[in-house]
Design a protein around this motif. Structure first.
Motif, PDB file in Angstrom:
ATOM      1  N   UNK A  24      52.547  54.008  33.085  1.00  0.00           N
ATOM      2  CA  UNK A  24      53.829  53.445  32.614  1.00  0.00           C
ATOM      3  C   UNK A  24      54.916  53.403  33.681  1.00  0.00           C
ATOM      4  N   UNK A  25      54.929  54.376  34.598  1.00  0.00           N
ATOM      5  CA  UNK A  25      55.939  54.382  35.657  1.00  0.00           C
ATOM      6  C   UNK A  25      55.611  53.396  36.770  1.00  0.00           C
ATOM      7  N   UNK A  26      54.323  53.214  37.058  1.00  0.00           N
ATOM      8  CA  UNK A  26      53.922  52.460  38.247  1.00  0.00           C
ATOM      9  C   UNK A  26      54.037  50.954  38.072  1.00  0.00           C
ATOM     10  N   UNK A  27      53.637  50.424  36.930  1.00  0.00           N
ATOM     11  CA  UNK A  27      53.563  48.982  36.765  1.00  0.00           C
ATOM     12  C   UNK A  27      54.920  48.272  36.765  1.00  0.00           C
ATOM     13  N   UNK A  28      55.930  48.771  36.014  1.00  0.00           N
ATOM     14  CA  UNK A  28      57.184  48.001  35.912  1.00  0.00           C
ATOM     15  C   UNK A  28      57.942  47.863  37.227  1.00  0.00           C
ATOM     16  N   UNK A  29      57.811  48.851  38.123  1.00  0.00           N
ATOM     17  CA  UNK A  29      58.609  48.828  39.345  1.00  0.00           C
ATOM     18  C   UNK A  29      57.929  48.086  40.495  1.00  0.00           C
ATOM     19  N   UNK A  30      56.635  47.809  40.382  1.00  0.00           N
ATOM     20  CA  UNK A  30      55.911  47.147  41.466  1.00  0.00           C
ATOM     21  C   UNK A  30      56.231  45.653  41.487  1.00  0.00           C
ATOM     22  N   UNK A  31      56.166  45.011  42.667  1.00  0.00           N
ATOM     23  CA  UNK A  31      56.330  43.558  42.728  1.00  0.00           C
ATOM     24  C   UNK A  31      55.282  42.854  41.874  1.00  0.00           C
ATOM     25  N   UNK A  32      55.587  41.622  41.430  1.00  0.00           N
ATOM     26  CA  UNK A  32      54.700  40.887  40.531  1.00  0.00           C
ATOM     27  C   UNK A  32      53.261  40.775  41.010  1.00  0.00           C
ATOM     28  N   UNK A  33      53.020  40.304  42.249  1.00  0.00           N
ATOM     29  CA  UNK A  33      51.639  40.193  42.722  1.00  0.00           C
ATOM     30  C   UNK A  33      50.916  41.537  42.779  1.00  0.00           C
ATOM     31  N   UNK A  34      51.635  42.590  43.126  1.00  0.00           N
ATOM     32  CA  UNK A  34      51.029  43.919  43.203  1.00  0.00           C
ATOM     33  C   UNK A  34      50.650  44.407  41.804  1.00  0.00           C
ATOM     34  N   UNK A  35      51.510  44.158  40.828  1.00  0.00           N
ATOM     35  CA  UNK A  35      51.197  44.520  39.449  1.00  0.00           C
ATOM     36  C   UNK A  35      49.944  43.790  38.969  1.00  0.00           C
ATOM     37  N   UNK A  36      49.803  42.535  39.357  1.00  0.00           N
ATOM     38  CA  UNK A  36      48.626  41.757  38.968  1.00  0.00           C
ATOM     39  C   UNK A  36      47.348  42.395  39.508  1.00  0.00           C
ATOM     40  N   UNK A  37      47.396  42.838  40.758  1.00  0.00           N
ATOM     41  CA  UNK A  37      46.213  43.474  41.358  1.00  0.00           C
ATOM     42  C   UNK A  37      45.954  44.839  40.723  1.00  0.00           C
ATOM     43  N   UNK A  38      47.025  45.602  40.494  1.00  0.00           N
ATOM     44  CA  UNK A  38      46.866  46.915  39.873  1.00  0.00           C
ATOM     45  C   UNK A  38      46.230  46.786  38.485  1.00  0.00           C
ATOM     46  N   UNK A  39      46.813  45.913  37.666  1.00  0.00           N
ATOM     47  CA  UNK A  39      46.373  45.807  36.275  1.00  0.00           C
ATOM     48  C   UNK A  39      45.011  45.135  36.154  1.00  0.00           C
ATOM     49  N   UNK A  40      44.787  44.108  36.971  1.00  0.00           N
ATOM     50  CA  UNK A  40      43.573  43.319  36.812  1.00  0.00           C
ATOM     51  C   UNK A  40      42.392  43.773  37.626  1.00  0.00           C
ATOM     52  N   UNK A  41      42.624  44.636  38.631  1.00  0.00           N
ATOM     53  CA  UNK A  41      41.521  44.935  39.545  1.00  0.00           C
ATOM     54  C   UNK A  41      41.362  46.416  39.862  1.00  0.00           C
ATOM     55  N   UNK A  42      42.417  47.086  40.318  1.00  0.00           N
ATOM     56  CA  UNK A  42      42.256  48.450  40.826  1.00  0.00           C
ATOM     57  C   UNK A  42      41.713  49.404  39.776  1.00  0.00           C
ATOM     58  N   UNK A  43      42.276  49.371  38.577  1.00  0.00           N
ATOM     59  CA  UNK A  43      41.781  50.273  37.541  1.00  0.00           C
ATOM     60  C   UNK A  43      40.344  49.938  37.146  1.00  0.00           C
ATOM     61  N   UNK A  44      39.952  48.670  37.291  1.00  0.00           N
ATOM     62  CA  UNK A  44      38.590  48.279  36.924  1.00  0.00           C
ATOM     63  C   UNK A  44      37.558  48.818  37.911  1.00  0.00           C
ATOM     64  N   UNK A  45      37.984  49.087  39.140  1.00  0.00           N
ATOM     65  CA  UNK A  45      37.075  49.702  40.104  1.00  0.00           C
ATOM     66  C   UNK A  45      36.691  51.117  39.635  1.00  0.00           C
ATOM     67  N   UNK A  46      37.645  51.821  39.018  1.00  0.00           N
ATOM     68  CA  UNK A  46      37.340  53.125  38.452  1.00  0.00           C
ATOM     69  C   UNK A  46      36.335  53.021  37.315  1.00  0.00           C
ATOM     70  N   UNK A  47      36.470  51.989  36.479  1.00  0.00           N
ATOM     71  CA  UNK A  47      35.515  51.757  35.379  1.00  0.00           C
ATOM     72  C   UNK A  47      34.135  51.478  35.956  1.00  0.00           C
ATOM     73  N   UNK A  48      34.071  50.656  36.995  1.00  0.00           N
ATOM     74  CA  UNK A  48      32.793  50.360  37.655  1.00  0.00           C
ATOM     75  C   UNK A  48      32.140  51.634  38.196  1.00  0.00           C
ATOM     76  N   UNK A  49      32.957  52.510  38.796  1.00  0.00           N
ATOM     77  CA  UNK A  49      32.421  53.766  39.333  1.00  0.00           C
ATOM     78  C   UNK A  49      31.831  54.620  38.222  1.00  0.00           C
ATOM     79  N   UNK A  50      32.466  54.643  37.054  1.00  0.00           N
ATOM     80  CA  UNK A  50      31.913  55.391  35.913  1.00  0.00           C
ATOM     81  C   UNK A  50      30.570  54.808  35.503  1.00  0.00           C
ATOM     82  N   UNK A  51      30.483  53.489  35.454  1.00  0.00           N
ATOM     83  CA  UNK A  51      29.213  52.840  35.089  1.00  0.00           C
ATOM     84  C   UNK A  51      28.120  53.192  36.081  1.00  0.00           C
TER      85      UNK A  51
END
Length: 257
Positions: free
Chosen positions: A230-257
């Motif tokens: 909740x703290x990280x997403x609102x303050x990041x620039x738009x393109x960075x938020x897009x990468x954070x939300x759409x990609x970075x967290x999904x790499x963690x999901x992939x690692x779990x798989x």
């Protein structure tokens, strides 16, 4: 099988990142290099997907050193699909960042850091051993620390500190788990671990599972480990938020798989 293509999704962005630093005073040159590198990465990823689909798993031992001593890169259908998806998304978000007045044209370090992030994401998908997965995560996270605080506003720095501290705790737990895993099995190569993990006692296996799920759960923002989001997403620039939300967290999901 064309195994020489396997490390290129890592090598191309890293080489391009170095070039964009050299051409740091020329924004147009930085943009051309970054767009060309990510376009090439998309092409290589598609070629690897075709290769994995037609011939099965594609593997390369870096420097000719076989596992468990050497660094192994492995691409199967799932990792190839993830490579294509992530590289295409990185390219699209960069195009959006260039078209939007803001962080990309105000900071000379945006393209180099963005390309390092791309290399870390690709490395996470194609690495064949757990230690290099740790290295890939650190590449990705180090770049994300910088991207999150581009602009230097007080709220960005505060949110960035929360993200950095939580990520460092997860990374410390990750490297501890790897040390214990190596002490228990004598390897961190994923293929070798698949054979040796069943030989461990059920309690030890459960302990390793819990440690690694905790690590990747924090990085993936899974409930109840998402308190940094909740703290990280609102303050990041738009393109960075897009990468954070759409990609970075999904790499963690992939690692779990």
């Amino acid at each position: 099988m064309n195994s020489e293509l396997v490390p290129l999704p890592i090598v191309i962005p890293l080489f391009a990142a170095a070039l964009t630093i050299i051409f740091g005073r020329f924004l147009i040159a930085q943009r051309v290099i970054a767009l060309s590198a990510l376009s090439a990465t998309v092409g290589v990823s598609v070629a690897l997907l075709i290769e994995a689909d037609e011939h099965g798993v594609v593997k390369m031992d870096a420097g000719g050193w076989a596992a468990p001593l050497g660094i192994t890169y492995v691409v199967d259908r799932l990792s190839a699909i993830m490579l294509v998806t992530s590289s295409l998304m990185l390219l699209i978000v960069l195009i959006y960042a260039i078209g939007q007045h803001g962080v990309e044209d105000h900071h000379v370090g945006f393209e180099p850091i963005y390309l390092v992030l791309a290399a870390g994401v690709s490395a996470s998908f194609i690495t064949g051993d757990m230690f290099n997965l740790f290295v890939a995560f650190e590449m990705m996270l180090a770049a994300s620390y910088v991207l999150l605080t581009l602009g230097g506003r007080a709220d960005q720095v505060r949110s960035g500190m929360t993200y950095v501290v939580i990520s460092l705790v997860a990374s410390a737990l990750f490297i501890t788990a790897l040390a214990l895993l190596y002490a228990s099995t004598g390897t961190v190569n994923m293929a070798d671990l698949a054979e040796r993990i069943p030989e461990l006692s059920p309690n030890v296996r459960t302990g390793f599972s819990l440690m690694l799920i905790l690590v990747f759960g924090i990085k993936a923002g899974l409930f109840p480990l998402f308190f940094w989001l909740p703290d990280s997403y609102p303050t990041a620039p738009g393109p960075v938020t897009a990468i954070f939300a759409g990609l970075l967290t999904k790499v963690g999901v992939y690692a779990i798989i």
